[in-house]
Enzyme design. Structure first.
Site, PDB file in Angstrom:
ATOM      1  N   HIS A   1      -9.079   5.486 -20.680  1.00  0.00           N
ATOM      2  CA  HIS A   1      -7.702   5.585 -20.198  1.00  0.00           C
ATOM      3  C   HIS A   1      -7.667   5.686 -18.673  1.00  0.00           C
ATOM      4  CE1 HIS A   1      -8.349   9.828 -19.295  1.00  0.00           C
ATOM      5  NE2 HIS A   1      -8.884   9.956 -20.501  1.00  0.00           N
TER       6      HIS A   1
ATOM      7  N   ASP B   1     -13.676   9.190 -22.051  1.00  0.00           N
ATOM      8  CA  ASP B   1     -15.038   9.177 -21.508  1.00  0.00           C
ATOM      9  C   ASP B   1     -16.045   9.621 -22.560  1.00  0.00           C
ATOM     10  OD1 ASP B   1     -14.050  11.754 -21.557  1.00  0.00           O
ATOM     11  OD2 ASP B   1     -14.926  12.365 -19.654  1.00  0.00           O
TER      12      ASP B   1
END
Length: 537
Positions: free
Chosen positions: A98, A404
């Protein structure tokens, strides 16, 4: 007379130059590198030495990696869509992190970063597509979304950002990503069908609004004005995108072993401990409170947005460095703020931890079990596309909008951990499936010859890694790209494949064998189920 004067003038100039040369070399009016007498053997060295200026090396920026974390894609150039002439692109699999978000943690006794998350083309950063994207997402209409996602907002909508909310910077990052992919695949002679529409695209997201909104922004950059009712959006309940293969007891035990290694390294780092003590002293809190607040998250937000670093907030709500009459603490106003030096010290420790993590191998074992279900699903999609007997709902482009903690295991499992680094905001991983044009019999024969040499001595292959029935796999190839850079020949499954050939791509068969067998080698297993239920020391 005139010739005599010219001769005298040249003579004087020659004498001056000779005197200057003598003074520079023998009187050492300029600094020169010292001569190692011990290496001369004690004799007289008659070799003339040219002077070497003593210029100090440039000081590296300790926050260079942090800036790269803010904006990993700094260039408008990309290698997606590049291949030898006449090759056909069959499908594209994309995973993104994102975009830029508001911090997930707040630093005690400091003000939160003043960031407005409502989108506006008048704010910076902006994008030519931002205004139409806002209007497109604001339209009413039927959508082909999982019902669990319908309650999430399509756009960031808070004037004061909430924790973890996508910022306008994050939206613009993925509009740019989508535009880059559009230029790679759909402009000029299109590599994907020119009629590519939302019905041929699948968006997979977690249940967080920032991943959903990032995916929508990228797809709008790729397909401006796409039909919203035709786009399929599916939710993954796990951030690992493991689907029905999330049950893996050994994965958690490998992660716990890696976390213990990280903890031991942090505790032994005295420089990091002094940095936390200095930060706690500046803010008037305990070092334990600072550690628990994970300050690197908020400090990176200040750095990425160009905001002043946070300062202590007094009881009346004012910053200590602006209140000269504050006697709450003996700490001076100059030391009541956190500084880039504090962030640089935390980043130094993180970079050392990443280097040790690669050598220890504990995280890689976890990463294999965390990423294999996603890679297996990617391989299965490539197989279906390669067979050609696709269902009407089979997507040509699949976009996984993740975090992540999703992308890092995938990079490690592919063998790219040391090459790609930690994924920053809006990082993208692209896997392309290509088919070689028919008629290249000579190239195919050379390719098969090389494969026979490299694979001689193999006892067996896994059944699922064999050639596709009814189709030629020696004409199918994959490419792996990260942030626009081709890392195919850095991957574990294609590192030894000769790249300087007529077909500088990696055979699909190598990827299939890796995902369904070779990937488990570090775990001394041959299958996902065996590795998941094995004992962990």
């Amino acid at each position: 007379m005139l010739a005599r004067n010219r001769f005298i003038l040249l003579l004087v100039v020659g004498v001056v130059l000779a005197a200057l040369s003598y003074s520079l070399q023998y009187l050492q009016l300029m600094p020169v590198a010292p001569v190692d007498v011990g290496r001369s053997g004690g004799g007289k060295n008659r070799k003339r030495l040219n002077p070497v200026l003593l210029t100090p090396p440039p000081t590296p920026d300790p926050l260079a990696g942090a800036y790269l974390y803010c904006t990993p894609n700094r260039t408008q150039q990309t290698w997606e869509g590049h291949s030898p002439a006449d090759y056909q692109l069959l499908s594209v699999q994309v995973m993104i992190r994102h975009g830029d978000r508001y911090p997930l943690y707040s630093i005690p006794r400091t003000k939160k970063p003043p960031i407005d998350c409502i989108l506006s083309p008048k704010k910076k950063p902006s994008h030519p597509l931002l205004s139409s994207f806002i209007a497109h997402m604001g339209k009413d209409g039927q959508e082909n979304w999982d019902s669990s996602l319908t309650s999430l907002p399509r756009l960031p909508n808070h004037s004061a950002c909430e924790m973890g909310e996508l910022t306008q910077t994050g939206v613009v990052q993925h509009l740019r990503n989508g535009q880059l992919l559009r230029g790679a695949y759909l402009r000029g002679p299109p590599l994907l069908p020119a009629s590519l529409g939302a019905s041929q695209v699948l968006l997979e997201s977690t249940g967080k609004s920032r991943t959903l909104q990032s995916g929508l922004a990228l797809l709008y950059g790729l397909l401006p004005g796409y039909e919203r009712h035709a786009l399929r959006v599916r939710q993954h309940w796990s951030t690992l995108f493991c689907g029905r293969s999330c049950d893996c007891p050994a994965r958690q035990r490998h992660l716990e072993a890696e976390q213990r290694r990280q903890y031991r390294l942090r505790v032994a780092d005295t420089r990091l401990d002094r940095a936390y003590v200095a930060m706690a002293t500046a803010l008037g809190v305990s070092p334990r409170a600072i550690r628990a607040a994970n300050p690197v998250d908020a400090l990176l937000c200040h750095l990425c947005h160009g905001l002043p670093f946070p300062c202590r907030v007094a009881a009346d709500g004012n910053n200590n460095n602006n209140n000269k009459d504050n006697n709450v603490s003996s700490v001076s106003a100059a030391t009541a703020c956190l500084t880039p030096a504090h962030l640089a010290e935390i980043r130094r420790q993180q970079e050392e931890d990443e280097r040790e993590r690669q050598g220890a191998g504990l995280y890689h074992r976890y990463a294999v079990l965390a990423a294999q279900p996603y890679l297996e699903r990617t391989a299965a999609r490539m197989e279906r596309v390669a067979r050609g007997n696709l269902s009407p709902t089979e997507p040509l482009l699949t976009l996984a909008s993740a975090h992540d903690i999703t992308m890092t295991p995938v990079l490690s499992a592919l063998g790219l951990e040391g090459v790609a680094g930690f994924p920053g905001f809006a990082a993208r991983l692209v896997m392309e499936l290509w088919r070689r044009p028919t008629g290249g019999a000579r190239d195919r024969e050379m390719e098969r010859g090389r494969d026979r040499e490299t694979e001689r001595g193999r006892d067996r292959e896994t059944e699922r890694g064999r050639e596709l029935k009814g189709k030629r796999t020696d004409d199918l190839f994959v490419r792996v790209l990260y942030n626009g850079e081709d890392l195919t020949f850095h991957t574990s499954f294609c590192r030894t494949h000769p790249r300087h050939t007529h077909t500088p791509l990696c055979p699909l068969s190598k990827f299939l064998r890796f995902v369904r067998g070779e990937i488990f080698t570090p775990l001394n297993a041959t299958s996902y189920q065996e590795a998941c239920h094995a004992s962990v020391p």
